[in-house]
Design a protein around this motif. Structure first.
Motif, short mmCIF file in Angstrom:
data_model
loop_
_atom_site.label_atom_id
_atom_site.label_comp_id
_atom_site.label_asym_id
_atom_site.label_seq_id
_atom_site.Cartn_x
_atom_site.Cartn_y
_atom_site.Cartn_z
N VAL A 168 -9.78 -72.29 94.50
CA VAL A 168 -9.47 -73.39 93.58
C VAL A 168 -10.74 -73.84 92.88
CG1 VAL A 168 -7.49 -74.22 94.93
CG2 VAL A 168 -9.75 -75.14 95.39
N GLY A 221 -9.49 -75.45 99.06
CA GLY A 221 -8.92 -74.12 98.93
C GLY A 221 -9.41 -73.24 100.06
N CYS A 251 -11.45 -82.82 89.98
CA CYS A 251 -10.02 -82.69 89.66
C CYS A 251 -9.64 -83.73 88.61
CB CYS A 251 -9.17 -82.91 90.91
SG CYS A 251 -9.42 -81.65 92.18
#
Length: 61
Positions: free
Chosen positions: A16, A21, A57
């Motif tokens: 990710v 991840g 993010c």
């Protein structure tokens, strides 16, 4: 001749770009490969570890 594991490859990148991840690394049963009725390598051909993406993010502060 029984098979033996080659050296581990380098860790792959994180799965990710943000958040948690996984990353993996692999090895092959080719040092040498099993031959003439030899046993295959015992164990696993890959390892995985948790990783965190290097980006931020969207929408998370």
């Amino acid at each position: 001749m029984d098979g033996k594991w080659s050296a581990w490859q380098a860790w792959q990148g994180c799965s990710v770009t943000c958040g948690k991840g996984v990353r993996r690394r692999y090895r092959a049963c080719d040092d040498p490969t099993p031959d003439y009725g030899g046993k295959p390598c015992a164990g696993v051909a890959f390892e995985q570890a948790e990783c965190t993406g290097s980006g931020s993010c969207p929408g998370i502060s």
